[in-house]
Write a protein that holds these residues in place. Sequence first.
Motif, PDB file in Angstrom:
ATOM      1  N   GLU A   1     -11.780  12.437  15.306  1.00  0.00           N
ATOM      2  CA  GLU A   1     -11.520  12.850  13.924  1.00  0.00           C
ATOM      3  C   GLU A   1     -12.840  12.914  13.182  1.00  0.00           C
ATOM      4  O   GLU A   1     -13.761  12.132  13.452  1.00  0.00           O
TER       5      GLU A   1
ATOM      6  N   LEU B   1     -14.890   2.723   7.861  1.00  0.00           N
ATOM      7  CA  LEU B   1     -14.268   3.700   8.751  1.00  0.00           C
ATOM      8  C   LEU B   1     -13.852   3.171  10.122  1.00  0.00           C
ATOM      9  O   LEU B   1     -13.016   3.769  10.783  1.00  0.00           O
TER      10      LEU B   1
ATOM     11  N   LEU C   1     -10.252   2.793  10.756  1.00  0.00           N
ATOM     12  CA  LEU C   1      -9.582   4.094  10.718  1.00  0.00           C
ATOM     13  C   LEU C   1      -9.834   4.905  11.990  1.00  0.00           C
ATOM     14  O   LEU C   1      -8.942   5.598  12.486  1.00  0.00           O
ATOM     15  N   LEU C   2     -11.050   4.792  12.523  1.00  0.00           N
ATOM     16  CA  LEU C   2     -11.460   5.662  13.623  1.00  0.00           C
ATOM     17  C   LEU C   2     -11.726   4.951  14.946  1.00  0.00           C
ATOM     18  O   LEU C   2     -11.630   5.572  16.006  1.00  0.00           O
TER      19      LEU C   2
ATOM     20  N   TRP D   1     -14.520  12.748   9.395  1.00  0.00           N
ATOM     21  CA  TRP D   1     -14.252  12.306   8.026  1.00  0.00           C
ATOM     22  C   TRP D   1     -15.474  12.487   7.140  1.00  0.00           C
ATOM     23  O   TRP D   1     -16.616  12.445   7.616  1.00  0.00           O
TER      24      TRP D   1
ATOM     25  N   HIS E   1     -17.757  10.754  12.505  1.00  0.00           N
ATOM     26  CA  HIS E   1     -16.707  11.044  13.472  1.00  0.00           C
ATOM     27  C   HIS E   1     -16.767   9.995  14.573  1.00  0.00           C
ATOM     28  O   HIS E   1     -17.752   9.270  14.713  1.00  0.00           O
TER      29      HIS E   1
ATOM     30  N   LYS F   1      -9.117  17.031  12.966  1.00  0.00           N
ATOM     31  CA  LYS F   1      -8.603  16.148  14.003  1.00  0.00           C
ATOM     32  C   LYS F   1      -8.570  16.940  15.296  1.00  0.00           C
ATOM     33  O   LYS F   1      -8.022  18.040  15.342  1.00  0.00           O
TER      34      LYS F   1
ATOM     35  N   LEU G   1     -17.159  11.078   3.387  1.00  0.00           N
ATOM     36  CA  LEU G   1     -17.161  10.214   2.212  1.00  0.00           C
ATOM     37  C   LEU G   1     -17.945  10.948   1.122  1.00  0.00           C
ATOM     38  O   LEU G   1     -19.105  11.332   1.335  1.00  0.00           O
TER      39      LEU G   1
ATOM     40  N   MET H   1     -12.366   9.733   0.059  1.00  0.00           N
ATOM     41  CA  MET H   1     -12.549   9.898   1.496  1.00  0.00           C
ATOM     42  C   MET H   1     -11.601  10.991   1.953  1.00  0.00           C
ATOM     43  O   MET H   1     -10.488  11.101   1.463  1.00  0.00           O
ATOM     44  N   HIS H   2     -12.060  11.802   2.893  1.00  0.00           N
ATOM     45  CA  HIS H   2     -11.247  12.947   3.298  1.00  0.00           C
ATOM     46  C   HIS H   2     -11.368  13.203   4.791  1.00  0.00           C
ATOM     47  O   HIS H   2     -12.474  13.261   5.340  1.00  0.00           O
ATOM     48  N   GLN H   3     -10.214  13.338   5.465  1.00  0.00           N
ATOM     49  CA  GLN H   3     -10.213  13.729   6.874  1.00  0.00           C
ATOM     50  C   GLN H   3     -10.355  15.236   6.947  1.00  0.00           C
ATOM     51  O   GLN H   3      -9.484  15.976   6.494  1.00  0.00           O
ATOM     52  N   LEU H   4     -11.456  15.692   7.503  1.00  0.00           N
ATOM     53  CA  LEU H   4     -11.722  17.124   7.577  1.00  0.00           C
ATOM     54  C   LEU H   4     -10.976  17.769   8.741  1.00  0.00           C
ATOM     55  O   LEU H   4     -10.404  18.849   8.597  1.00  0.00           O
TER      56      LEU H   4
END
Length: 232
Positions: free
Chosen positions: A132, A121, A124-125, A134, A181, A152, A136, A147-150
């Motif tokens: 953000e 991550l 990504l972060l 996320w 996050h 932002k 897993l 993986m999912h972005q919940l």
Amino acid sequence: MVKKSDSFSIKKWSLDDRPREKLLNKGKDVLTNAELVAILIGSGNREESAVALSKRILSSVDNNLNAVGKLSINQLLKFKGIGEAKAVSIAAALELGRRRRIEDVAEVHKITGSNIVFEILQPLLGELPHEEFWILYLNNANKVLTMHQLSKGGMTGTLVDVRLVLKKALETGAVALIVAHNHPSGTLKPSQADKNITEKLQQAAKSLDIKVLDHLIITEKAYFSFADEGLL
């Protein structure tokens, strides 16, 4: 002025020293960062070659490519010789490099510790100017299903909908999950809100026999693990 411009032109260099020809003849690995950026921008300005201009851009951020990737289009435009097209080329190339890092790390599917989650991550972060959140989703072998972005948010927080977290878990057949996050401020200390949402997720997931294995707070160079610190 024309003569001065010609004297700084890469076209006046020997073939072995020109970045494009050097890449073609000797391979990309032998080029310096400045030479690679010079290929992206194509030309410099009246006073300096593309390589010299690239060196100046790099030196402004202590020759740190990650820092170059954080420069906005407007910041790049402040360098004489960098127009909108060149700025966009630099930004696009470095974004591709960042996404490549994400894909390389994502090939590690099994989670064996918080360090693996950070490796997945951080690209990504870690460098984002906003928060953000996320998730897993894992199977019973601790392998990542998805993986999912919940959500932002802004620089100080993001919203977490527990129902959406668990809905996705049921859809993917996950038996465990790890939440994470980032803190753009760079602080690794969890806030009371961070602790509250972790507890709320744990309680809700438990009713569905889904485990919350960890909650990571991620910054550019480090992370905080709720599990490692005994907070789960």
